[in-house]
Design a protein around this motif. Structure first.
Motif, mmCIF file in Angstrom:
data_model
loop_
_atom_site.group_PDB
_atom_site.id
_atom_site.type_symbol
_atom_site.label_atom_id
_atom_site.label_comp_id
_atom_site.label_asym_id
_atom_site.label_seq_id
_atom_site.Cartn_x
_atom_site.Cartn_y
_atom_site.Cartn_z
ATOM 1 N N VAL A 257 -0.137 14.303 -24.203
ATOM 2 C CA VAL A 257 -0.334 12.848 -24.187
ATOM 3 C C VAL A 257 0.280 12.243 -22.926
ATOM 4 C CG1 VAL A 257 0.219 10.688 -25.369
ATOM 5 C CG2 VAL A 257 -0.464 12.691 -26.695
ATOM 6 N N LEU A 258 1.542 12.576 -22.648
ATOM 7 C CA LEU A 258 2.222 12.006 -21.485
ATOM 8 C C LEU A 258 1.605 12.488 -20.176
ATOM 9 C CD1 LEU A 258 5.948 12.169 -22.632
ATOM 10 C CD2 LEU A 258 4.417 10.191 -22.602
ATOM 11 N N GLY A 259 1.155 13.739 -20.143
ATOM 12 C CA GLY A 259 0.509 14.258 -18.942
ATOM 13 C C GLY A 259 -0.784 13.529 -18.635
ATOM 14 N N LEU A 260 -1.599 13.344 -19.651
ATOM 15 C CA LEU A 260 -2.857 12.626 -19.435
ATOM 16 C C LEU A 260 -2.619 11.165 -19.071
ATOM 17 C CD1 LEU A 260 -5.044 14.152 -22.287
ATOM 18 C CD2 LEU A 260 -5.174 14.600 -19.825
ATOM 19 N N PHE A 261 -1.610 10.556 -19.692
ATOM 20 C CA PHE A 261 -1.293 9.165 -19.381
ATOM 21 C C PHE A 261 -0.788 9.025 -17.940
ATOM 22 C CE2 PHE A 261 1.588 5.431 -19.537
ATOM 23 C CZ PHE A 261 0.612 4.471 -19.769
ATOM 24 N N ALA A 262 0.063 9.946 -17.500
ATOM 25 C CA ALA A 262 0.568 9.904 -16.133
ATOM 26 C C ALA A 262 -0.563 10.132 -15.127
ATOM 27 C CB ALA A 262 1.670 10.942 -15.941
ATOM 28 N N LEU A 263 -1.483 11.042 -15.428
ATOM 29 C CA LEU A 263 -2.631 11.261 -14.540
ATOM 30 C C LEU A 263 -3.547 10.041 -14.512
ATOM 31 C CD1 LEU A 263 -3.492 14.977 -15.312
ATOM 32 C CD2 LEU A 263 -2.350 14.049 -13.293
ATOM 33 N N PHE A 264 -3.691 9.370 -15.645
ATOM 34 C CA PHE A 264 -4.464 8.133 -15.716
ATOM 35 C C PHE A 264 -3.848 7.065 -14.805
ATOM 36 C CE2 PHE A 264 -4.885 3.934 -17.749
ATOM 37 C CZ PHE A 264 -6.266 3.789 -17.740
ATOM 38 N N GLY B 49 -3.789 4.161 -9.622
ATOM 39 C CA GLY B 49 -3.024 3.791 -8.442
ATOM 40 C C GLY B 49 -3.772 4.138 -7.172
ATOM 41 N N PHE B 50 -4.339 5.338 -7.093
ATOM 42 C CA PHE B 50 -5.120 5.726 -5.917
ATOM 43 C C PHE B 50 -6.385 4.886 -5.799
ATOM 44 C CE2 PHE B 50 -2.853 9.921 -6.265
ATOM 45 C CZ PHE B 50 -2.179 9.805 -5.059
ATOM 46 N N LYS B 51 -6.980 4.560 -6.922
ATOM 47 C CA LYS B 51 -8.175 3.706 -6.919
ATOM 48 C C LYS B 51 -7.830 2.305 -6.408
ATOM 49 C CE LYS B 51 -11.446 2.138 -10.344
ATOM 50 N NZ LYS B 51 -11.885 2.259 -11.728
ATOM 51 N N LEU B 52 -6.696 1.781 -6.822
ATOM 52 C CA LEU B 52 -6.244 0.468 -6.363
ATOM 53 C C LEU B 52 -5.923 0.500 -4.874
ATOM 54 C CD1 LEU B 52 -5.357 -2.428 -7.116
ATOM 55 C CD2 LEU B 52 -3.094 -1.493 -7.577
ATOM 56 N N MET B 53 -5.361 1.583 -4.394
ATOM 57 C CA MET B 53 -5.020 1.701 -2.980
ATOM 58 C C MET B 53 -6.274 1.650 -2.121
ATOM 59 S SD MET B 53 -3.419 4.933 -0.985
ATOM 60 C CE MET B 53 -4.949 5.804 -1.260
ATOM 61 N N ASN B 54 -7.362 2.251 -2.583
ATOM 62 C CA ASN B 54 -8.596 2.263 -1.813
ATOM 63 C C ASN B 54 -9.276 0.904 -1.761
ATOM 64 O OD1 ASN B 54 -8.399 4.958 -1.098
ATOM 65 N ND2 ASN B 54 -9.448 5.645 -2.950
ATOM 66 N N LYS B 55 -8.977 0.034 -2.726
ATOM 67 C CA LYS B 55 -9.571 -1.296 -2.726
ATOM 68 C C LYS B 55 -8.908 -2.232 -1.734
ATOM 69 C CE LYS B 55 -11.382 -1.485 -7.395
ATOM 70 N NZ LYS B 55 -11.359 -2.194 -8.672
ATOM 71 N N SER C 274 1.853 6.513 -7.063
ATOM 72 C CA SER C 274 0.723 7.329 -7.518
ATOM 73 C C SER C 274 1.020 8.812 -7.371
ATOM 74 C CB SER C 274 -0.539 6.971 -6.733
ATOM 75 O OG SER C 274 -0.898 5.638 -6.971
ATOM 76 N N VAL C 275 1.661 9.213 -6.283
ATOM 77 C CA VAL C 275 2.013 10.619 -6.085
ATOM 78 C C VAL C 275 3.063 11.055 -7.115
ATOM 79 C CG1 VAL C 275 3.143 12.233 -4.485
ATOM 80 C CG2 VAL C 275 1.370 10.682 -3.658
ATOM 81 N N ILE C 276 4.025 10.192 -7.402
ATOM 82 C CA ILE C 276 5.041 10.520 -8.409
ATOM 83 C C ILE C 276 4.392 10.715 -9.779
ATOM 84 C CG2 ILE C 276 7.016 9.589 -9.698
ATOM 85 C CD1 ILE C 276 7.930 8.344 -7.009
ATOM 86 N N PHE C 277 3.493 9.800 -10.170
ATOM 87 C CA PHE C 277 2.806 9.947 -11.454
ATOM 88 C C PHE C 277 1.932 11.194 -11.475
ATOM 89 C CE2 PHE C 277 3.506 5.321 -12.413
ATOM 90 C CZ PHE C 277 4.199 5.528 -13.589
ATOM 91 N N LYS D 50 0.833 -1.204 0.000
ATOM 92 C CA LYS D 50 0.000 0.000 0.000
ATOM 93 C C LYS D 50 0.870 1.258 0.000
ATOM 94 C CE LYS D 50 -4.237 1.622 2.044
ATOM 95 N NZ LYS D 50 -5.309 1.344 2.973
ATOM 96 N N THR D 51 1.962 1.242 0.742
ATOM 97 C CA THR D 51 2.886 2.372 0.767
ATOM 98 C C THR D 51 3.511 2.589 -0.603
ATOM 99 O OG1 THR D 51 3.387 1.866 3.076
ATOM 100 C CG2 THR D 51 4.898 3.328 1.937
ATOM 101 N N PHE D 52 3.902 1.506 -1.242
ATOM 102 C CA PHE D 52 4.492 1.580 -2.577
ATOM 103 C C PHE D 52 3.509 2.188 -3.570
ATOM 104 C CE2 PHE D 52 5.194 -0.327 -6.771
ATOM 105 C CZ PHE D 52 6.479 0.126 -7.018
#
Length: 64
Positions: free
Chosen positions: A45-52, A57-63, A11-14, A4-6
């Motif tokens: 393109v890269l900005g939207l991909f990184a935000l995606f 990542g945040f969605k996965l963390m909440n699961k 996610s914050v880096i992206f 979860k920490t990873f």
């Protein structure tokens, strides 16, 4: 390191990278690799991909 920490760190880096790419694109900052200038559309393109990736990542963390 716990999984979860990873996920939070990655996610914050992206998120940071995505925001910087979009700022670069909106403000039309120049970016060079050697003598090659990167087109602004690549930052969109890269900005939207990184935000995606950050969002998922945040969605996965909440699961977990």
């Amino acid at each position: 390191m716990k999984q979860k920490t990873f996920i939070v760190i990655v996610s914050v880096i992206f998120l940071f990278i995505g925001v910087l790419h979009l700022i670069r694109a909106i403000l039309s900052w120049e970016a060079f690799i050697g003598n090659f200038e990167l087109p602004v559309w690549i930052s969109y393109v890269l900005g939207l991909f990184a935000l995606f990736l950050s969002y998922h990542g945040f969605k996965l963390m909440n699961k977990k």
